[in-house]
Design an enzyme around this catalytic site. Structure first.
Site, short mmCIF file in Angstrom:
data_model
loop_
_atom_site.label_atom_id
_atom_site.label_comp_id
_atom_site.label_asym_id
_atom_site.label_seq_id
_atom_site.Cartn_x
_atom_site.Cartn_y
_atom_site.Cartn_z
N CYS A 54 0.72 -1.17 0.12
CA CYS A 54 -0.03 0.11 -0.21
C CYS A 54 0.96 1.31 -0.10
O CYS A 54 1.70 1.52 -0.88
CB CYS A 54 -0.83 -0.08 1.30
SG CYS A 54 -2.27 1.08 1.17
N THR A 55 0.66 1.95 0.91
CA THR A 55 1.59 3.35 0.69
C THR A 55 2.80 3.33 1.48
O THR A 55 3.29 4.41 1.66
CB THR A 55 0.44 4.45 1.49
OG1 THR A 55 0.13 4.00 2.92
CG2 THR A 55 -0.65 4.90 0.72
#
Length: 192
Positions: A103-104
Site C-alpha cells: 500500500c502506501t
C-alpha cells in the site's frame, strides 16, 4: 532468512498482518526463517483501526535483515520528509536488504529515492502522490504488485498477502509457497 516487518502508529493492520501470516507460516515450515516486528522506538504501536502491538525490536537493535516489509496506512504520511526514516530505509537497501512495501509504504520508499527510475505501485488513491514523490517513477496503476528485484511494491491491503506469497516463491520456490498458501487456507473468492 531474516524478515523484518515495520510497524508504526497509524499502520494499516492488514498491510502488516497479512504478510506476517504468510511469513509466519513459512517460518513454521522452515526453522531457518526468522520473522521479527520492528518499530522506530521501543513501546506500544497503535495501528490505524485501534489494534495495539508491542514490536519485538527497534531500529537500533534490529541488525541485519534479508527482507524488510514497509506497510502502509495513514501513519506513512508522517514519515514523508523525515530524514531519519529516509536514512534508515536507504541504509537497509544499501546493505543488501530486499525492500518490500504494501500500500502506501511505497510512498516512503519513493520519498527516500528508492523508486527513482523504477516501476512501482501503491494503493489506487495514492498513485499520483507516488509519481510526485520520486523521480521518473514508472507508476503501474493496474499491477497488484511489482517485483523490480531489490525493491518490491504492492497495491493496497490484501495485495500484501499476494506479494508475500510471491516472495516466498521467489526465495524458497513455488512448492513451498503453495504449501504456505494451503496451510493458511488462502483461496480468495470475494463474495461481492
Amino acid at each position: 532468512m531474516r524478515i523484518g516487518i515495520h510497524v508504526f502508529d497509524g499502520v494499516e493492520e492488514l498491510d502488516w498482518v497479512g504478510p506476517w501470516e504468510v511469513f509466519g507460516m513459512w517460518s513454521l515450515l522452515d526453522p531457518q526463517v526468522e520473522l521479527v516486528s520492528v518499530a522506530r522506538e521501543p513501546g506500544v504501536v497503535r495501528c490505524a483501526k485501534g489494534v495495539e502491538v508491542v514490536p519485538a525490536t527497534d531500529w537500533r537493535e534490529l541488525g541485519t535483515v534479508d527482507l524488510l516489509v514497509y506497510p502502509g496506512g495513514r501513519g506513512t504520511r508522517d514519515h514523508l520528509g523525515d530524514e531519519a526514516v529516509r536514512g534508515w530505509v536507504r541504509d537497509l537497501h544499501a546493505g543488501g536488504t530486499t525492500m518490500a512495501s504494501v500500500c502506501t509504504g511505497s510512498l516512503v520508499y519513493a520519498d527516500a529515492g528508492l523508486l527513482d527510475g523504477r516501476p512501482a505501485t501503491t494503493h489506487w488513491r495514492s498513485l499520483d502522490l507516488l509519481a510526485e514523490l520520486g523521480r521518473d517513477v514508472e507508476v503501474r496503476p493496474d499491477d497488484r504488485f511489482v517485483d523490480d528485484g531489490d525493491v518490491v511494491t504492492a497495491a493496497g491491503v490484501s495485495a500484501g498477502i499476494d506479494v508475500a506469497l510471491h516472495l516466498v516463491a521467489r526465495f524458497a520456490g513455488g512448492d513451498r509457497a503453495r504449501e504456505v498458501r494451503r496451510n493458511m487456507q488462502y483461496d480468495p473468492r470475494p463474495p461481492v
